[in-house]
Structure formats: structure tokens, C-alpha cells
Design a protein around this motif. Sequence first.
Motif, mmCIF file in Angstrom:
data_model
loop_
_atom_site.group_PDB
_atom_site.id
_atom_site.type_symbol
_atom_site.label_atom_id
_atom_site.label_comp_id
_atom_site.label_asym_id
_atom_site.label_seq_id
_atom_site.Cartn_x
_atom_site.Cartn_y
_atom_site.Cartn_z
ATOM 1 N N TYR A 1 0.814 -1.219 0.000
ATOM 2 C CA TYR A 1 0.000 0.000 0.000
ATOM 3 C C TYR A 1 0.847 1.269 0.000
ATOM 4 N N ARG A 2 2.050 1.193 0.539
ATOM 5 C CA ARG A 2 2.881 2.394 0.544
ATOM 6 C C ARG A 2 3.482 2.687 -0.832
ATOM 7 N N MET A 3 3.662 1.669 -1.647
ATOM 8 C CA MET A 3 4.232 1.864 -2.978
ATOM 9 C C MET A 3 3.188 2.125 -4.050
ATOM 10 N N SER A 4 1.904 1.877 -3.739
ATOM 11 C CA SER A 4 0.859 1.974 -4.752
ATOM 12 C C SER A 4 0.516 3.430 -5.050
ATOM 13 N N PHE A 5 -0.082 3.651 -6.237
ATOM 14 C CA PHE A 5 -0.437 4.988 -6.685
ATOM 15 C C PHE A 5 -1.938 5.248 -6.601
ATOM 16 N N SER A 6 -2.770 4.255 -6.814
ATOM 17 C CA SER A 6 -4.212 4.479 -6.783
ATOM 18 C C SER A 6 -4.690 4.543 -5.347
ATOM 19 N N SER A 7 -5.691 5.396 -5.089
ATOM 20 C CA SER A 7 -6.167 5.603 -3.721
ATOM 21 C C SER A 7 -6.858 4.370 -3.154
ATOM 22 N N ILE A 8 -7.448 3.527 -4.008
ATOM 23 C CA ILE A 8 -8.149 2.347 -3.514
ATOM 24 C C ILE A 8 -7.182 1.392 -2.811
ATOM 25 N N GLY B 1 -10.711 -19.621 -9.638
ATOM 26 C CA GLY B 1 -10.346 -19.382 -8.258
ATOM 27 C C GLY B 1 -10.271 -17.961 -7.758
ATOM 28 N N SER B 2 -10.358 -16.951 -8.620
ATOM 29 C CA SER B 2 -10.177 -15.585 -8.124
ATOM 30 C C SER B 2 -11.435 -15.088 -7.421
ATOM 31 N N SER B 3 -11.259 -14.027 -6.612
ATOM 32 C CA SER B 3 -12.391 -13.455 -5.873
ATOM 33 C C SER B 3 -13.309 -12.671 -6.800
ATOM 34 N N HIS B 4 -12.762 -11.853 -7.671
ATOM 35 C CA HIS B 4 -13.433 -11.252 -8.817
ATOM 36 C C HIS B 4 -12.363 -10.557 -9.654
ATOM 37 N N THR B 5 -12.694 -10.192 -10.876
ATOM 38 C CA THR B 5 -11.668 -9.798 -11.836
ATOM 39 C C THR B 5 -10.846 -8.579 -11.447
ATOM 40 N N PRO B 6 -11.382 -7.533 -10.790
ATOM 41 C CA PRO B 6 -10.512 -6.399 -10.457
ATOM 42 C C PRO B 6 -9.448 -6.720 -9.415
ATOM 43 N N ASP B 7 -9.624 -7.823 -8.678
ATOM 44 C CA ASP B 7 -8.633 -8.225 -7.681
ATOM 45 C C ASP B 7 -7.550 -9.055 -8.355
ATOM 46 N N LEU B 8 -6.512 -8.391 -8.824
ATOM 47 C CA LEU B 8 -5.402 -9.108 -9.444
ATOM 48 C C LEU B 8 -4.525 -9.722 -8.360
ATOM 49 N N ALA B 9 -4.169 -10.976 -8.534
ATOM 50 C CA ALA B 9 -3.194 -11.609 -7.662
ATOM 51 C C ALA B 9 -1.838 -11.611 -8.347
ATOM 52 N N GLY C 1 7.381 -23.114 -1.629
ATOM 53 C CA GLY C 1 6.177 -22.360 -1.304
ATOM 54 C C GLY C 1 5.971 -21.186 -2.234
ATOM 55 N N PHE C 2 5.103 -20.289 -1.812
ATOM 56 C CA PHE C 2 4.762 -19.132 -2.636
ATOM 57 C C PHE C 2 4.587 -17.903 -1.742
ATOM 58 N N ALA C 3 4.886 -16.752 -2.304
ATOM 59 C CA ALA C 3 4.531 -15.473 -1.692
ATOM 60 C C ALA C 3 3.574 -14.781 -2.652
ATOM 61 N N GLY C 4 2.472 -14.285 -2.130
ATOM 62 C CA GLY C 4 1.482 -13.701 -3.029
ATOM 63 C C GLY C 4 0.659 -12.621 -2.364
ATOM 64 N N ASN C 5 -0.031 -11.858 -3.190
ATOM 65 C CA ASN C 5 -0.923 -10.819 -2.686
ATOM 66 C C ASN C 5 -2.027 -10.577 -3.698
ATOM 67 N N THR C 6 -3.049 -9.923 -3.243
ATOM 68 C CA THR C 6 -4.120 -9.465 -4.124
ATOM 69 C C THR C 6 -4.421 -8.009 -3.799
ATOM 70 N N ALA C 7 -4.894 -7.281 -4.793
ATOM 71 C CA ALA C 7 -5.286 -5.887 -4.590
ATOM 72 C C ALA C 7 -6.322 -5.515 -5.635
ATOM 73 N N ALA D 1 1.696 0.817 -12.278
ATOM 74 C CA ALA D 1 2.436 1.147 -11.062
ATOM 75 C C ALA D 1 1.968 0.295 -9.879
ATOM 76 N N ASP D 2 0.670 0.056 -9.787
ATOM 77 C CA ASP D 2 0.153 -0.754 -8.686
ATOM 78 C C ASP D 2 0.566 -2.218 -8.823
ATOM 79 N N ILE D 3 0.594 -2.736 -10.049
ATOM 80 C CA ILE D 3 1.081 -4.109 -10.257
ATOM 81 C C ILE D 3 2.550 -4.204 -9.859
ATOM 82 N N GLU D 4 3.332 -3.194 -10.206
ATOM 83 C CA GLU D 4 4.743 -3.188 -9.822
ATOM 84 C C GLU D 4 4.888 -3.184 -8.298
ATOM 85 N N ALA D 5 3.993 -2.464 -7.603
ATOM 86 C CA ALA D 5 4.020 -2.484 -6.141
ATOM 87 C C ALA D 5 3.695 -3.880 -5.620
#
Length: 595
Positions: free
Chosen positions: A36-43, A105-113, A126-132, A189-193
Amino acid sequence: MNVMTNPDVITVDPITLQVIRGSFETIAEEMGHVLYRMSFSSIIRESQDLGAGLFDVNFNTLCESESTPMHIGSIPGYLRGIAETLEDDTWYEGDVVVHNHPYFGSSHTPDLAIVVPVFYQGRLVGFAGNTAHHVDIGAATPGLIIDVPDVYAEGMLFAGTKLYRKGEPNNAMWNYIRRNSRAAQQLVADIEAQIASARLGAKRFVELLDKYGEATVFGAANQLMDYAERMTRQRISEIPDGDYTAEGWLDDDGRNRDRQLKVKVTVRVRGDEVEVDLTGSADQTPTAYNVPFEGSTKVAAYAGFRKLLLDAATSDVRVPSNEGSFRPIRVTAPLGSIFNPRAPASAEARFTQCNRMIDLIIRALAPVMPEKVIAGSSASISFAAYSGVRPSGEYWVFLEVNEGAYGGRPRSDGPDSIDNLMANTRNNPLEDLAMHIPMICDRYELRDDQPPGAGEFRGGIGVVKAQRVLTTAFITHESERHTDAPWGIFGGRDGTVGRCTITNPNRPGDLREMPSKFSGLAVEANDVMTYYSPNGGGYGDPLNRPPVKVLEDVLDGFCTVADAREVYGVILDIDAETVDMAATEKRRAAMQKVS
């Protein structure tokens, strides 16, 4: 590629176990902070609509950030979907995968993992992952969608797609992303974060393995999952066996305004296991008002029971957030229903149904858990997408989540103007809005046009927010509960339904009452959308509410003098700002006699 599936795990001593538990939790929180600190969009940057964690090769959640509950528990579904769709069926060091397909398996399309593999000594461990949640992924309408025919209208669909392969960027895919979003700069930019967050998680995971050893770390992980499972089962076993049912109604599907949608929840408790059965709920809709089963329906049930059984504020021990707490919970929803749609039905606008499902789980269990449940919450969401085109020809898109209110609780009033149940996002600062978007907030305060549900502990008070666009624009609004008020319990009164209007100061008297959800509405400069969130239901008999609290609500403008008398039986001297205790006792005695 070698995969470690069954490490020679060991039993870890209690001190080391707690140290590793703290390390896992710190890693997940650090991943969330970086994102969240590296992201650009307010959401993402302000609202923190995200989740992050570490996972083993069997897709078990080892740890997760304290973020939005809808993201918590969803990433294992993404991982299973990636396993089905990974483009060359192989993980390599340096890979980065993006995934958002709701039928994998995704929660919905705007939530990119974003998922990266974790290799240790040359083996996948293992894996390290996130969604936003992202501002715009090129869907039929800017930012959010509701009234669309199928999943293909939801925008870019990624299924096991590698953005990096062996550390090398997939430039064709990056260019594709840039050319298919109205907010491409923010999206990239948010994907890069997200990538930075996932890579940090992988790095920290390897450091943990280096420090304590593979067998110890995974031994601790398994013990922590077993502990979470054991505690969840213990709490479930305290509920009497039985079938508990509750039902409610959603306003409409965003297109067919005269057709309410039934939500029916049956909770089956058997020993130390529980099933959430959604049979009897509405059939899938022809719009995006459906719920992906793996990534959202199941996750909502997990979150609901964690709230009821493992709440950190009411439990004597804090149970770690991992896969173990999911194991005793089974979820059933008929294929072709609103909670388990058949492909290729659209399923983007899925949040309010999940919130209502949790609300009804609580209502169903109220008779056997009176000291654990709360009254009806707003159990909705106001998710609004405002957008327009700048003179340069570029789009601006703003996503906003508005607050609701909880129901009254066994020992206190429902919290006011706050995300509830499945939502945990923060509000977006108005200053940030005015700095970046051609909009102005005209009003933002507690709702005062209708009272909350009366009770010994009253329902929470919702929010009212009026947003004015300064240019021609488009608005899509996903909301609920304009027809079915939050329920009161144990003698408490029902709360208040939500409301949404559009006005313009240049057109006095022109007030449009809007439905709870609408798509791509074209509006003019200075049009104002005002949202009133539902007020929570009351808990307990209003006649048991301390008179001084009723007086305080009247003085704050959340209860009228008439309601104080007629509903609470409290007689006030409003000029002196005091309670007439003798008259109140007499009034309440008369009301109790009548009832």
C-alpha cells in the motif's frame, strides 16, 4: 524444477514455535505495508483494499496480513486456479504470475493476484502472493461494472499468466496491459508495487528458512495450522448440534428492478464441524451480480465464522490466521445459483451478497449464541466509480468505498459509520480527492435523517456522503439494502434502509431517487450523488436502555424527543437537558404492561 511436498518436519518447542509464528505474521504485515505504501491508486494506497501472505506448495495459507477480510483466505483459490492454467505448467526462479480469472479461483476480476515462487536450495518450497483491487482493467464501464452480459465484458482476464519468466519481463504482456486500461499508469504502477511486495515476502521466507532450517520452519507451520484448526473445532463444538436457517432479500440484480433476490442460509452444526448451505438462494443473474464460488463464497463463510468464534477482542487466546481455521468449515451452493454461477456468467459485483450471507449466518445462530451475535448490520457496501475524460483525452477514474454501520451488540451500541463484516477498507481523505480528481465532497457526516434501530444497545449510525463532479462524468454504483432493513434482535427494532440520490444546485427541485445499483450513468457538471448507508438494527428491549443514553442520542440529533417517549419510554426536559426519572419510570411501567 524440484518440489518439496513432504519435508522432514519436526515437533517444535513452544518458544521457537512462537518466535516463528511472530516471524510469519511480521512477514505478512511487511508485505502489506510495502504494497500500500508503494501503490499509486487511492483504492490501494489509502483504502488498503488488499491482502498478502505466504503459502506452502499445497497452497495452505501459512500467514496473512491484517487487511480486508475479502482478500483473506482467497489466495489459495487463486493458487489452485494458477495450477490449472499456468502457461508452461512449470515454475522457475524469477517467475512472476498474474491471475484474476473468476472461474479459476479468483475473488473477482478487479482483484489481481501477483504470485512468486519461493525456492530454497534449488527446490520449490512455497509461494509469496498478494491481491489488490485495481482502478480499471478495461471493463465495459470505467472502474466498476454491474449490468453486463458475461465475464468477457469484465475486462482483461489473466489465468496463470507470467509477467516475468526466469526473471525476464514479458514485454508483450506488459504492453497489452498498458493499452487496455483507462488508468494504465496507475494500473501498471500498482502491479509493480504488488511484485515488490511478493518478492519481499519470498526473500523474507528464505531468510526464515536459513535461520531456523527447513524442517523447523515447516514443522512450526504445520503445528500452527493444526492449532488454529483445533481451536476452531473447539469453538464449533460449543454450539448445539442442529440446523439453523435465516433468509433475506437483495434489492435487484442491477437490471431487473422489480425482482428481488432471495438469500437463504442454513448452518448445519455437527460436532466440531459446520456446513454453510446456500441452497434456496436465488438463481444466477444475467448481470454481474453473481459471486465466484471458490474465491468469494467460500471465503465469506470462513471470515464469518472467524468473526463469530475467534474474535481477538473477545477470545482469551489469539488464534493465528492460517489454513487451519478453514478446515472444519464446508460450504455448499448449487451450481447455477447466485453464489455458484455457471461460466461464462459475469461475477464482478459480488460483495454485497457475501456481506449479506455473513449477516444471515449471524442471524441464524442468534438463538443458540445470544452472547456472541450482533443485530443486523448494514451488511452492504457502497462501492462507487466516478470517471470522466480530461481535456487531454485521458481518463480519470476514482473508486470510493463508503462506510456502513454494525448492529447493536450484547454489551454496547453498534459502531457508527464503519465498514462492517466482510469490509475493512479505510476512507479516502477528501484532500487527496480534491488534489487529483475533478470532484468536491459537499457533505460527509453521520446520517441524521433517520434513526438507527432502537434497543437496549442501539444500532450503529451510517454515513451520508455527497460527492459533486466538476465535469461531465460517469458513475457506476454498487450498493444494497434499499428495501430490506437491518434486523433488530431480542426485542430490538429494525434499522433503516439505505438511500441514494442525484441532485444539482443549478436545477432546484430536481431530485432523482436512484436504485441501489446502477451502471455507467452519464451525469453533468455539478451533479451531486448523495449516499445514505443503512443504519444498524437494535439489540435488546429499548425499555432497558439507560435513560441518560437516550438523552445523549437526542442531544446528538440521533433520536427525537418523540421517539425517546414512544420507543424508549423516556421523558425528557429538553430545555434543561435532563431526564424526568419519575415520569420515565411511570411511562416505562405502562408500556411494559401493554406489551
